[in-house]
Enzyme design. Sequence first.
Site, PDB file in Angstrom:
ATOM      1  N   ALA A  73     -25.731  25.115  -3.386  1.00  9.76           N
ATOM      2  CA  ALA A  73     -25.175  25.057  -4.740  1.00  9.76           C
ATOM      3  C   ALA A  73     -24.173  23.916  -4.833  1.00  9.76           C
ATOM      4  O   ALA A  73     -23.520  23.554  -3.847  1.00  9.76           O
ATOM      5  CB  ALA A  73     -24.500  26.371  -5.104  1.00  9.76           C
ATOM      6  N   VAL A  74     -24.086  23.380  -6.040  1.00  4.63           N
ATOM      7  CA  VAL A  74     -23.153  22.287  -6.349  1.00  4.63           C
ATOM      8  C   VAL A  74     -22.406  22.692  -7.617  1.00  4.63           C
ATOM      9  O   VAL A  74     -23.009  23.260  -8.557  1.00  4.63           O
ATOM     10  CB  VAL A  74     -23.938  20.963  -6.547  1.00  4.63           C
ATOM     11  CG1 VAL A  74     -23.054  19.867  -7.107  1.00  4.63           C
ATOM     12  CG2 VAL A  74     -24.573  20.531  -5.220  1.00  4.63           C
ATOM     13  N   GLU A 106     -36.518  30.752  -0.565  1.00 12.02           N
ATOM     14  CA  GLU A 106     -37.038  31.398  -1.778  1.00 12.02           C
ATOM     15  C   GLU A 106     -36.287  30.844  -2.962  1.00 12.02           C
ATOM     16  O   GLU A 106     -35.069  30.658  -2.885  1.00 12.02           O
ATOM     17  CB  GLU A 106     -36.804  32.907  -1.757  1.00 12.02           C
ATOM     18  CG  GLU A 106     -37.743  33.666  -0.865  1.00 12.02           C
ATOM     19  CD  GLU A 106     -37.024  34.218   0.344  1.00 12.02           C
ATOM     20  OE1 GLU A 106     -35.784  34.204   0.339  1.00 12.02           O
ATOM     21  OE2 GLU A 106     -37.698  34.630   1.293  1.00 12.02           O
ATOM     22  N   ASN A 111     -36.220  28.669 -11.927  1.00 12.57           N
ATOM     23  CA  ASN A 111     -35.137  27.736 -11.580  1.00 12.57           C
ATOM     24  C   ASN A 111     -35.688  26.311 -11.487  1.00 12.57           C
ATOM     25  O   ASN A 111     -35.965  25.786 -10.401  1.00 12.57           O
ATOM     26  CB  ASN A 111     -34.481  28.174 -10.265  1.00 12.57           C
ATOM     27  CG  ASN A 111     -33.193  27.418  -9.984  1.00 12.57           C
ATOM     28  OD1 ASN A 111     -32.939  26.372 -10.580  1.00 12.57           O
ATOM     29  ND2 ASN A 111     -32.388  27.942  -9.084  1.00 12.57           N
ATOM     30  N   TYR A 118     -36.488  20.622  -4.638  1.00  9.22           N
ATOM     31  CA  TYR A 118     -37.272  20.883  -3.427  1.00  9.22           C
ATOM     32  C   TYR A 118     -38.609  20.131  -3.444  1.00  9.22           C
ATOM     33  O   TYR A 118     -39.052  19.639  -2.409  1.00  9.22           O
ATOM     34  CB  TYR A 118     -37.508  22.392  -3.266  1.00  9.22           C
ATOM     35  CG  TYR A 118     -36.236  23.199  -3.168  1.00  9.22           C
ATOM     36  CD1 TYR A 118     -35.192  22.792  -2.339  1.00  9.22           C
ATOM     37  CD2 TYR A 118     -36.058  24.370  -3.891  1.00  9.22           C
ATOM     38  CE1 TYR A 118     -34.019  23.517  -2.243  1.00  9.22           C
ATOM     39  CE2 TYR A 118     -34.889  25.112  -3.802  1.00  9.22           C
ATOM     40  CZ  TYR A 118     -33.876  24.671  -2.985  1.00  9.22           C
ATOM     41  OH  TYR A 118     -32.716  25.392  -2.887  1.00  9.22           O
TER      42      TYR A 118
HETATM   43  C1  LIG Z   1     -30.106  23.231  -7.906  1.00 12.20           C
HETATM   44  C2  LIG Z   1     -28.800  22.476  -7.660  1.00 12.20           C
HETATM   45  C3  LIG Z   1     -28.302  22.849  -6.248  1.00 12.20           C
HETATM   46  C4  LIG Z   1     -29.070  20.967  -7.742  1.00 12.20           C
HETATM   47  O1  LIG Z   1     -27.859  20.288  -7.396  1.00 12.20           O
HETATM   48  P1  LIG Z   1     -27.609  18.760  -7.795  1.00 12.20           P
HETATM   49  O2  LIG Z   1     -26.517  18.246  -6.898  1.00 12.20           O
HETATM   50  O3  LIG Z   1     -27.434  18.652  -9.250  1.00 12.20           O
HETATM   51  O4  LIG Z   1     -29.009  18.085  -7.391  1.00 12.20           O
HETATM   52  P2  LIG Z   1     -29.237  16.530  -7.092  1.00 12.20           P
HETATM   53  O5  LIG Z   1     -28.352  15.709  -7.973  1.00 12.20           O
HETATM   54  O6  LIG Z   1     -29.163  16.300  -5.625  1.00 12.20           O
HETATM   55  O7  LIG Z   1     -30.740  16.391  -7.606  1.00 12.20           O
HETATM   56  C5  LIG Z   1     -31.778  15.933  -6.795  1.00 12.20           C
HETATM   57  C6  LIG Z   1     -33.078  16.002  -7.582  1.00 12.20           C
HETATM   58  O8  LIG Z   1     -33.371  17.363  -7.925  1.00 12.20           O
HETATM   59  C7  LIG Z   1     -33.966  17.399  -9.242  1.00 12.20           C
HETATM   60  N1  LIG Z   1     -33.048  18.075 -10.172  1.00 12.20           N
HETATM   61  C8  LIG Z   1     -31.780  18.490  -9.938  1.00 12.20           C
HETATM   62  N2  LIG Z   1     -31.266  19.104 -11.025  1.00 12.20           N
HETATM   63  C9  LIG Z   1     -32.229  19.059 -11.978  1.00 12.20           C
HETATM   64  C10 LIG Z   1     -32.303  19.533 -13.320  1.00 12.20           C
HETATM   65  N3  LIG Z   1     -31.267  20.166 -13.898  1.00 12.20           N
HETATM   66  N4  LIG Z   1     -33.459  19.342 -13.989  1.00 12.20           N
HETATM   67  C11 LIG Z   1     -34.503  18.707 -13.423  1.00 12.20           C
HETATM   68  N5  LIG Z   1     -34.489  18.219 -12.148  1.00 12.20           N
HETATM   69  C12 LIG Z   1     -33.380  18.403 -11.440  1.00 12.20           C
HETATM   70  C13 LIG Z   1     -34.178  15.954  -9.636  1.00 12.20           C
HETATM   71  O9  LIG Z   1     -35.432  15.568  -9.112  1.00 12.20           O
HETATM   72  C14 LIG Z   1     -33.044  15.285  -8.893  1.00 12.20           C
HETATM   73  O10 LIG Z   1     -33.259  13.907  -8.689  1.00 12.20           O
HETATM   74  P3  LIG Z   1     -32.819  12.844  -9.832  1.00 12.20           P
HETATM   75  O11 LIG Z   1     -31.419  13.218 -10.258  1.00 12.20           O
HETATM   76  O12 LIG Z   1     -32.890  11.540  -9.101  1.00 12.20           O
HETATM   77  O13 LIG Z   1     -33.818  13.028 -10.918  1.00 12.20           O
HETATM   78  C15 LIG Z   1     -27.718  22.822  -8.730  1.00 12.20           C
HETATM   79  O14 LIG Z   1     -28.289  22.716 -10.027  1.00 12.20           O
HETATM   80  C16 LIG Z   1     -27.110  24.208  -8.573  1.00 12.20           C
HETATM   81  O15 LIG Z   1     -26.120  24.399  -7.847  1.00 12.20           O
HETATM   82  N6  LIG Z   1     -27.717  25.222  -9.252  1.00 12.20           N
HETATM   83  C17 LIG Z   1     -27.240  26.619  -9.157  1.00 12.20           C
HETATM   84  C18 LIG Z   1     -27.543  27.203  -7.783  1.00 12.20           C
HETATM   85  C19 LIG Z   1     -29.025  27.169  -7.448  1.00 12.20           C
HETATM   86  O16 LIG Z   1     -29.871  27.436  -8.287  1.00 12.20           O
HETATM   87  N7  LIG Z   1     -29.321  26.861  -6.156  1.00 12.20           N
HETATM   88  C20 LIG Z   1     -30.675  26.852  -5.661  1.00 12.20           C
HETATM   89  C21 LIG Z   1     -31.100  28.244  -5.320  1.00 12.20           C
HETATM   90  S1  LIG Z   1     -32.703  28.288  -4.546  1.00 12.20           S
END
Ligand SMILES: CC(C)(COP(=O)(O)OP(=O)(O)OC[C@H]1O[C@@H](n2cnc3c(N)ncnc32)[C@H](O)[C@@H]1OP(=O)(O)O)[C@@H](O)C(=O)NCCC(=O)NCCS
Length: 152
Positions: A73-74, A106, A111, A118
Amino acid sequence: MTVAAATPDDVEALTQLELESFPGESWTADYLRVAIDGQMPTIRVRSLRVAQEVVGYAIVSVVFEVAELQRVAVAPAYRRRGLARALVADVVSMAAAEGAERLLLEVAESNAAARALYASLGFVEIDRRERYYRDGATAVVLELDLHNVEHG
Ligand SMILES: CC(C)(COP(=O)(O)OP(=O)(O)OC[C@H]1O[C@@H](n2cnc3c(N)ncnc32)[C@H](O)[C@@H]1OP(=O)(O)O)[C@@H](O)C(=O)NCCC(=O)NCCS
């Protein structure tokens, strides 16, 4: 930006990130503290810092050839900057260095952000688990083959 082993000082920040990122499914401060203290020998907790502040984390278990990404998570204000990509890359190289051959996880079917993350890293769907989450949502099981991962 740095990624390193979480310390007991990170528990508060990680608890807050859990609440924001996994509402209704969040892990407690006590659980996180036990994991960070090393009392769960298969669990690694990694904190990501930007300017000293913990803004992301990943939790992975490694049991012989199988690693499982349990959490990533971020903080909302820091998303879409490549930080989750950096966290997963860190987990991938650490799991491979420990001898894991596969990284499993999982993710909720709905999401889209995590599934796009992934997919961009090469994970492939291997299974589905219906009613996996408390709200009844389906989980998609993803796998990354670690055989060709470079590690130090
Ligand atoms: C999922 C999560 C960890 C992504 O974190 P993030 O730091 O924003 O992700 P990144 O910036 O590294 O993104 C990498 C790639 O993922 C994809 N991505 C990330 N967020 C996205 C969004 N909101 N919509 C579409 N694609 C997305 C894109 O391909 C992205 O690459 P790009 O920015 O060059 O297009 C974040 O949204 C989060 O913390 N969500 C809540 C917790 C969660 O759902 N964790 C995963 C549980 S399995």
